[in-house]
Structures are given as C-alpha cells and as structure tokens.
Design an enzyme around this catalytic site. Structure first.
Site, short mmCIF file in Angstrom:
data_model
loop_
_atom_site.label_atom_id
_atom_site.label_comp_id
_atom_site.label_asym_id
_atom_site.label_seq_id
_atom_site.Cartn_x
_atom_site.Cartn_y
_atom_site.Cartn_z
N SER A 1 0.85 -1.21 0.00
CA SER A 1 0.00 0.00 0.00
C SER A 1 0.87 1.24 0.00
O SER A 1 1.88 1.31 0.72
CB SER A 1 -0.91 0.02 1.22
N TYR B 1 -3.35 -0.79 9.82
CA TYR B 1 -3.29 -1.15 8.40
C TYR B 1 -1.93 -0.75 7.81
O TYR B 1 -1.28 -1.54 7.12
CB TYR B 1 -4.42 -0.45 7.65
#
Length: 252
Positions: free
Chosen positions: A141, A154
């Site tokens: 990410s 996350y």
C-alpha cells in the site's frame, strides 16, 4: 526459462485488483488458482479464465489460517500442478485513531495482511525451489510509504509486507525466486468506494484524485499490468523492489 509451467496462485483473486491480476496473468500464459472466500465470485472468475483458454481452479482459503492454506495448496497441486507464481492480493482494510483500536482489531489486521503473506509464501516456496524459478509478488500500500492518519494498524501491516519483500529477496534470490511488491495508490475498487462511503476519504475519491500529478484515480488494470510484468521472464533481474503504481502520490 521457457520450459517452466506457469501456475499462479492469486489470493483475493475473486474481485477488485485480484480479479484483474488473474486476467492479466492468464493473458500472459499462466494457469490460475484463485484463492478467496467468495465462492460465487471465484466460480465466475474461473469461468472467465477458462474461456480465455487457460486452466483455472478455485480454493476457499483463509490466508490467516495455516490449515486452510495447506488445503488450498493440495487442491492447487491436484488441479494444476506446482506453483511457480504467487500474488498475494488478499487483505483487509481498517481505519480508526490509535486510541480506538483495540488489541483484537490490531491482531486481525496483522493476521490477514502480514501473517497471511508470510504463511502463503511458506506454502509456495518449496514448489518454486523444485522448479528453480519463481515469482512472489505482494500487494502492499502507498499508505505505508507516505504514512496515513487513523489507520496505523493497516499501515503497519503493509509496511511489514514491504520489509518482508526485501528480506525474502535476499534469502530466495540464489534459488531463482524473485520477490517484489506493488503498493497501489488510489485505485477504484469496491473497497475504496466503501471507505469513501464511510467518510474515510475527505471530499471523495474524485476530489482527492484531482490533486495527484496525473489528475485521476487508478484502475485495477494499472496494478495488474505491473504485477504481470514482475511475474514475467523479462523481470528476472528485478527483486526486492517496491514498484509504486500510484499516479504520483509518492515518488520512490
């Protein structure tokens, strides 16, 4: 090595970025094992791949569970043979300020996003070692590159995936296995729209995308094209790399 049979496991391959990766790898000559939890979506994806002239199989796999992964590998071996390409696209997104994140939520995000990548890799490496050739590609990410508020669990999990890439590239390179990762930026998927709907993207996707250098949001095929390249023979001299596909959100 043109004699290598290309069998790709794609986790999270039933929808979104994972589904597009399945399509691109099939177009590039790979047979596809779709690992996901959505049986109906997997069946549809498998039918699409078969229509393209490639073999496909589906496996209901929870990548945070070693026994589930073992069953997936066994079915993949039975239906397609040894795995030479693995793309770990499965993951979960989560948001919340640090003081509202409880230990159970932290553990769940880490179990899927980071431990899952580790467990799936352990399952496929023996096949690649036997072949003397392999491609391991993680979907990380861009949030782990830039930092992002209200999602430390996350971001930490995806940052771990980037670090895992580097460690395994060094360890597995002598065995003919490359390890790379692709950190998407703002890619229009159901997960992104869900985040937008929950207020996680101030101003909305289009407004935020308009501030990127390319002035638009990404599409799943942008990610899939990068993954297909990293899985190719031509990318054999690339390993340990983070290939940013983010419209200029972050410059390596």
């Amino acid at each position: 090595m043109t004699d290598i049979v290309k069998v790709a496991v794609v986790t999270g391959g039933a929808s979104g970025i994972g589904a597009e990766i399945c399509r691109y790898l099939a177009k590039s000559g790979s047979d596809i094992a779709i690992w996901d939890l959505n049986e109906a979506a997997m069946a549809s994806m498998a039918a699409e791949i078969t229509a393209m002239g490639r073999r496909a199989t589906t496996c209901v796999v929870d990548i945070s569970n070693q026994e589930s992964i073992a069953a997936g590998i066994a079915k993949t071996h039975e239906d397609l043979g040894l795995v030479t390409i693995m793309v770990n696209s499965a993951g979960i997104h989560a948001t919340g300020p640090i003081m509202e994140i409880d230990e159970a939520t932290w553990d769940k995000v880490m179990a899927v996003n980071l431990k899952g990548a580790f467990l799936v890799t352990k399952a496929v490496v023996p096949d690649m070692e036997a072949a003397g050739w392999g491609r391991i590609i993680y979907i990380s990410s861009s949030s782990a590159q830039t930092g992002s508020p209200d999602m430390c669990h996350y971001v930490a999990s995806k940052g771990g995936v980037i670090a895992l890439t580097k460690a395994l590239a060094v360890e597995l390179g002598p065995k003919g296995i490359t390890v790379n990762n692709v950190p998407p930026g703002m890619v229009v998927t159901p997960m992104l729209r869900n985040l937008e709907g929950n207020g996680g993207i101030p101003g909305g996707v289009e407004a935020m995308a308009s501030r990127l250098p390319v002035r638009k949001a990404g599409q799943p095929e942008n990610m899939a094209a990068a993954v297909a390249f990293l899985a190719s023979e031509e990318a054999g001299y690339i390993t340990g790399h983070t290939l940013s596909v983010n419209g200029g959100r972050y410059f390596n």
